[in-house]
Scaffold this active site. Structure first.
Site, PDB file in Angstrom:
ATOM      1  N   HIS A 258      -3.090  36.910  28.237  1.00 15.17           N
ATOM      2  CA  HIS A 258      -4.610  37.025  28.448  1.00 15.17           C
ATOM      3  C   HIS A 258      -4.815  38.413  28.591  1.00 15.17           C
ATOM      4  O   HIS A 258      -3.701  39.359  29.106  1.00 15.17           O
ATOM      5  CB  HIS A 258      -4.875  36.142  29.829  1.00 15.17           C
ATOM      6  CG  HIS A 258      -6.560  36.233  29.862  1.00 15.17           C
ATOM      7  ND1 HIS A 258      -7.294  37.184  30.500  1.00 15.17           N
ATOM      8  CD2 HIS A 258      -7.196  34.931  29.574  1.00 15.17           C
ATOM      9  CE1 HIS A 258      -8.462  36.627  30.495  1.00 15.17           C
ATOM     10  NE2 HIS A 258      -8.393  35.481  29.941  1.00 15.17           N
ATOM     11  N   GLU A 317      -6.313  27.653  28.434  1.00 14.66           N
ATOM     12  CA  GLU A 317      -6.402  26.877  27.304  1.00 14.66           C
ATOM     13  C   GLU A 317      -5.061  25.688  27.276  1.00 14.66           C
ATOM     14  O   GLU A 317      -5.282  24.646  26.658  1.00 14.66           O
ATOM     15  CB  GLU A 317      -6.163  27.434  25.982  1.00 14.66           C
ATOM     16  CG  GLU A 317      -7.376  28.646  25.953  1.00 14.66           C
ATOM     17  CD  GLU A 317      -8.662  28.047  25.617  1.00 14.66           C
ATOM     18  OE1 GLU A 317      -8.890  26.979  26.147  1.00 14.66           O
ATOM     19  OE2 GLU A 317      -9.458  28.701  24.935  1.00 14.66           O
TER      20      GLU A 317
HETATM   21  N1  ACO Z   1       2.613  34.738  22.124  1.00 18.13           N
HETATM   22  C1  ACO Z   1       3.265  35.854  21.631  1.00 18.13           C
HETATM   23  N2  ACO Z   1       3.050  36.973  21.616  1.00 18.13           N
HETATM   24  C2  ACO Z   1       1.907  37.337  22.178  1.00 18.13           C
HETATM   25  C3  ACO Z   1       0.951  36.447  23.037  1.00 18.13           C
HETATM   26  C4  ACO Z   1       1.314  35.089  22.612  1.00 18.13           C
HETATM   27  N3  ACO Z   1       0.424  34.072  23.125  1.00 18.13           N
HETATM   28  N4  ACO Z   1      -0.011  37.335  23.234  1.00 18.13           N
HETATM   29  C5  ACO Z   1       0.201  38.538  23.289  1.00 18.13           C
HETATM   30  N5  ACO Z   1       1.195  38.630  22.397  1.00 18.13           N
HETATM   31  C6  ACO Z   1       1.945  39.896  22.105  1.00 18.13           C
HETATM   32  C7  ACO Z   1       1.252  40.512  20.697  1.00 18.13           C
HETATM   33  O1  ACO Z   1       1.962  39.930  19.661  1.00 18.13           O
HETATM   34  C8  ACO Z   1       1.193  41.942  21.069  1.00 18.13           C
HETATM   35  O2  ACO Z   1       2.347  42.418  20.601  1.00 18.13           O
HETATM   36  P1  ACO Z   1       2.646  43.642  19.540  1.00 18.13           P
HETATM   37  O3  ACO Z   1       2.261  44.660  20.630  1.00 18.13           O
HETATM   38  O4  ACO Z   1       4.112  43.695  19.221  1.00 18.13           O
HETATM   39  O5  ACO Z   1       1.696  43.618  18.690  1.00 18.13           O
HETATM   40  C9  ACO Z   1       1.324  42.189  22.509  1.00 18.13           C
HETATM   41  O6  ACO Z   1       1.716  40.850  23.142  1.00 18.13           O
HETATM   42  C10 ACO Z   1      -0.047  42.327  23.259  1.00 18.13           C
HETATM   43  O7  ACO Z   1      -1.115  41.547  22.309  1.00 18.13           O
HETATM   44  P2  ACO Z   1      -2.651  41.767  22.434  1.00 18.13           P
HETATM   45  O8  ACO Z   1      -3.448  41.117  21.591  1.00 18.13           O
HETATM   46  O9  ACO Z   1      -3.061  43.344  22.597  1.00 18.13           O
HETATM   47  O10 ACO Z   1      -2.937  41.226  23.899  1.00 18.13           O
HETATM   48  P3  ACO Z   1      -4.410  41.122  24.418  1.00 18.13           P
HETATM   49  O11 ACO Z   1      -4.164  41.224  25.931  1.00 18.13           O
HETATM   50  O12 ACO Z   1      -5.418  41.954  23.976  1.00 18.13           O
HETATM   51  O13 ACO Z   1      -4.564  39.530  23.888  1.00 18.13           O
HETATM   52  C11 ACO Z   1      -4.914  37.123  23.812  1.00 18.13           C
HETATM   53  C12 ACO Z   1      -4.966  38.423  24.699  1.00 18.13           C
HETATM   54  C13 ACO Z   1      -5.675  37.539  22.683  1.00 18.13           C
HETATM   55  C14 ACO Z   1      -5.305  35.901  24.397  1.00 18.13           C
HETATM   56  C15 ACO Z   1      -3.335  37.099  23.329  1.00 18.13           C
HETATM   57  O14 ACO Z   1      -2.496  36.863  24.431  1.00 18.13           O
HETATM   58  C16 ACO Z   1      -3.171  35.869  22.602  1.00 18.13           C
HETATM   59  O15 ACO Z   1      -3.433  35.961  21.149  1.00 18.13           O
HETATM   60  N6  ACO Z   1      -2.749  34.559  22.829  1.00 18.13           N
HETATM   61  C17 ACO Z   1      -2.764  33.348  22.217  1.00 18.13           C
HETATM   62  C18 ACO Z   1      -4.173  32.603  22.024  1.00 18.13           C
HETATM   63  C19 ACO Z   1      -4.723  32.380  23.102  1.00 18.13           C
HETATM   64  O16 ACO Z   1      -4.109  31.240  23.852  1.00 18.13           O
HETATM   65  N7  ACO Z   1      -6.251  32.203  23.256  1.00 18.13           N
HETATM   66  C20 ACO Z   1      -6.874  32.099  24.491  1.00 18.13           C
HETATM   67  C21 ACO Z   1      -7.203  33.009  25.302  1.00 18.13           C
HETATM   68  S1  ACO Z   1      -8.124  32.424  26.787  1.00 18.13           S
HETATM   69  C22 ACO Z   1      -9.654  32.169  26.433  1.00 18.13           C
HETATM   70  O17 ACO Z   1      -9.951  33.045  25.814  1.00 18.13           O
HETATM   71  C23 ACO Z   1     -10.563  31.301  26.762  1.00 18.13           C
END
Ligand code: ACO
Length: 378
Positions: A258, A317
């Site tokens: 998140h 989620e």
């Molecule tokens: N699985 C694996 N790796 C992850 C995940 C995940 N669920 N979430 C983040 N990471 C990794 C990314 O690949 C990234 O790695 P990198 O730096 O090597 O590229 C690092 O962690 C940071 O990722 P960001 O996208 O910068 O993190 P941010 O905090 O902006 O993202 C997000 C938040 C979009 C929710 C992300 O965690 C994600 O994509 N999760 C999966 C999708 C999801 O569950 N979405 C629902 C969110 S809740 C809602 O909106 C109601």
């Protein structure tokens, strides 16, 4: 005179674009306040109508106010027949339910509109479950069912979906779910609603724009894939192998991570309890709940090893998927049902943005990276 370079904040992280009384997230402590109340304090006790009122008016309704508010919402559930026909046509042509909802949402301008944004807010919130139920039934080749005024918001939605009065346990679970997701700071869809409202545009435009932002898999589109992962794993012993392979392929695990929370999302906590209660009396569902717990634990362990520098915890989620599955909803319905709950937050924020009369329209800068020396040859 040299122009001042704008501050570049990828994803607008750390930039406050609005002042709000609606909700506050403390990502370090895992706390969500909605108009001053902690989510775990009200989500399992209030009916969703009370939370809609709370969000729209920044305070709890007195009992007689709440009764009048519920009467108004109930009277606004019917959607114009043209809108239902549009949704049915869209679904027949293969549109996903979330897209049919977005089309139906925009088409609510066909109904009896009001210049009072509060009335419009109530109208859209009241109509969304009717639109989603109509789309779901059309996808199953069934005609729409008219709303029933003697049922509350959650019970009526389940009735319009399935055609019979739902159990008290299902109604309670849906109120809890909608209360849990009703508002959550300036998330992308709420921000989209505020951007639209900041131009003094109308409520239907603000909520329809928000829907477009919600459907992406990085926002409200994640619960379907989160449940798919649990089903794909099938047995707790396979969790390690399947999750490891996904992470090695560079895939993200849906339902984890998140932008703000660095501990477990408090909403996941509430929904985990709701799922447990909903699944308690059904052996098959209970087995799924136990499997989901095992998948969650394995995913958290592997994510920690995979990204030790980043705290990746369970988000809302993951358990949303379990609660909605327990209500008998297919994964295609997860995001549309989420939208029915989040519509309260969108409308509340859009109203707040509009009522802040001296606020400027939301308009960030961009850093231009294109060419500057091209010549337009004849
Ligand atoms: N699985 C694996 N790796 C992850 C995940 C995940 N669920 N979430 C983040 N990471 C990794 C990314 O690949 C990234 O790695 P990198 O730096 O090597 O590229 C690092 O962690 C940071 O990722 P960001 O996208 O910068 O993190 P941010 O905090 O902006 O993202 C997000 C938040 C979009 C929710 C992300 O965690 C994600 O994509 N999760 C999966 C999708 C999801 O569950 N979405 C629902 C969110 S809740 C809602 O909106 C109601």
């Amino acid at each position: 005179m040299e122009t001042k370079a704008p501050i570049y904040a990828p994803g607008l992280a750390g930039i406050a674009a609005a002042k709000t009384r609606k909700s506050r997230i403390d990502g370090e402590r895992g706390e969500l306040l909605v108009c001053g109340y902690r989510v775990e304090d009200f989500a399992e006790r209030a009916n969703f109508e009370e939370i809609i009122f709370l969000l729209l008016h920044d305070r709890r309704a007195a009992p007689e106010e709440l009764a009048a508010f519920i009467r108004e919402l109930t009277a606004l559930r019917e959607a114009p027949p043209e809108v239902l026909a549009l949704i049915q046509a869209a679904v027949r042509q293969g549109a996903p339910i979330i897209d049919a909802l977005r089309m139906g949402s925009a088409a609510l301008s066909l109904g009896q509109t009001s210049s009072d944004p509060f009335v419009e807010a109530r109208r859209v919130i009241a109509a969304y479950p009717t639109l989603v139920a109509c789309a779901s039934r059309a996808a199953r080749g069934l005609a729409a069912i008219s709303p029933r005024a003697d049922l509350d918001h959650a019970a009526n939605f389940l009735y319009m979906l399935h055609g019979d009065a739902p159990s008290a346990a299902h109604v309670r679970a849906l109120h809890t779910y909608w209360n849990t997701v009703a508002d959550h700071g300036l998330n992308p869809s709420t921000f989209a609603a505020r951007v639209i409202a900041s131009t003094r545009s109308d409520m239907i435009s603000a909520l329809t724009g928000a829907l477009g932002a919600l459907k992406g898999p990085l926002h409200g589109g994640a619960p379907g894939p989160a449940l798919d992962l649990v089903f794909e794993i099938g047995q707790a012993e396979r969790a390690e192998e399947v999750i490891h392979a996904r992470l090695m392929r560079g895939e993200r695990l849906m339902g984890f991570g998140h932008r703000l929370y660095r501990v477990r999302d408090p909403r996941a906590e509430v929904l985990a309890r709701a799922a447990e209660q909903l699944y308690a009396d059904d052996a098959e569902l209970n087995a799924l709940y136990r499997l989901a717990l095992a998948v969650e634990q394995t995913a958290l362990r592997l994510l920690q090893a995979h990204k030790p520098e980043r705290v990746l915890q369970t988000n809302v989620e993951f358990y949303t998927a379990l609660v909605l599955h327990g209500l008998g909803l297919p994964s295609e319905m997860f995001t549309p049902v989420f939208a029915c709950g989040r519509a309260a937050g969108w409308a509340a924020h859009a109203l707040e943005q509009r009522l802040q009369r001296f606020e400027r329209s939301l308009r960030p800068d961009a850093i231009y990276e294109g060419a500057t020396d091209l010549k337009w040859a004849e």
